[in-house]
Scaffold this active site. Structure first.
Site, short mmCIF file in Angstrom:
data_model
loop_
_atom_site.label_atom_id
_atom_site.label_comp_id
_atom_site.label_asym_id
_atom_site.label_seq_id
_atom_site.Cartn_x
_atom_site.Cartn_y
_atom_site.Cartn_z
CG ASN A 33 -1.93 -1.09 1.21
OD1 ASN A 33 -2.47 -1.40 0.16
ND2 ASN A 33 -2.19 -1.70 2.36
CB VAL B 203 3.12 1.10 9.28
CG1 VAL B 203 4.55 1.08 9.81
CG2 VAL B 203 2.14 0.67 10.37
CG HIS C 231 4.19 -2.66 5.43
ND1 HIS C 231 4.38 -1.31 5.72
CD2 HIS C 231 2.85 -2.83 5.28
CE1 HIS C 231 3.20 -0.71 5.76
NE2 HIS C 231 2.25 -1.61 5.49
P1 5GP Z 1 -0.65 -0.67 5.92
O1 5GP Z 1 -2.08 -0.31 6.22
O2 5GP Z 1 0.29 0.46 6.26
O3 5GP Z 1 -0.42 -1.21 4.54
O4 5GP Z 1 -0.32 -1.90 6.86
C1 5GP Z 1 0.16 -1.77 8.16
C2 5GP Z 1 -0.11 -3.09 8.84
O5 5GP Z 1 0.67 -3.15 10.01
C3 5GP Z 1 -1.56 -3.28 9.23
O6 5GP Z 1 -2.07 -4.44 8.58
C4 5GP Z 1 -1.50 -3.42 10.75
O7 5GP Z 1 -2.42 -4.37 11.26
C5 5GP Z 1 -0.07 -3.85 10.99
N1 5GP Z 1 0.46 -3.42 12.27
C6 5GP Z 1 0.35 -2.20 12.85
N2 5GP Z 1 0.99 -2.17 14.03
C7 5GP Z 1 1.54 -3.41 14.20
C8 5GP Z 1 2.32 -3.99 15.24
O8 5GP Z 1 2.67 -3.37 16.25
N3 5GP Z 1 2.69 -5.29 15.09
C9 5GP Z 1 2.34 -6.03 13.99
N4 5GP Z 1 2.75 -7.30 13.94
N5 5GP Z 1 1.60 -5.50 12.98
C10 5GP Z 1 1.20 -4.21 13.09
#
Ligand code: 5GP
Ligand code: ZN
Length: 114
Positions: free
Chosen positions: A87, A96, A100
């Site tokens: 994303n 985040v 990733h």
């Molecule tokens: P994005 O929305 O930025 O593509 O994905 C961020 C991902 O990080 C989300 O799916 C969220 O659930 C995951 N996430 C956020 N904080 C943490 C954390 O502290 N530990 C883990 N394992 N995943 C996290």
């Protein structure tokens, strides 16, 4: 980056169960899984968004995808199918800001994504 959640996971400041580690990449399970398998594959290097990659990251990005395929095999979702997703920024729902690669699988998924 002192304030980055995923840098803190890379450094060990926040503890996580890793499913994969090498000198450039780590992978761990998403805290809020959207499928039976939901793993995040991240570079150790802090890169905020896909808009910040350049030619020097080509090998790293390829290695991240290969890691996703390797983990899909480990998770037993390789044959049935899986999805990998980056994303980038607000419209894609990035929350985040350390790149990733999501590896999702273990259920049937719709297209187009929401
Ligand atoms: P994005 O929305 O930025 O593509 O994905 C961020 C991902 O990080 C989300 O799916 C969220 O659930 C995951 N996430 C956020 N904080 C943490 C954390 O502290 N530990 C883990 N394992 N995943 C996290
Ligand atoms: Zn970071």
């Amino acid at each position: 980056m002192s304030n980055c959640l995923f840098c803190k996971i890379v450094s060990g400041e926040i503890s996580t169960d890793f499913v994969y580690k090498d000198e450039n990449i780590i992978a761990f399970r998403d805290i809020n899984p959207q499928a039976p398998t939901h793993i995040l594959i991240i570079p150790r290097e802090h890169i905020e968004t896909l808009n910040d990659i350049d030619q020097s990251h080509v090998e790293l990005l390829g290695a991240m995808q290969l890691t996703a395929s390797y983990l899909a095999k480990e998770e037993g979702i390789y044959e049935k199918g899986f999805r990998t997703v980056f994303n980038c920024n607000r419209d894609a729902g990035q929350t985040v800001f350390h790149i990733h690669l999501h590896l999702l699988g273990g259920r049937s998924m719709g297209w187009p994504p929401g």
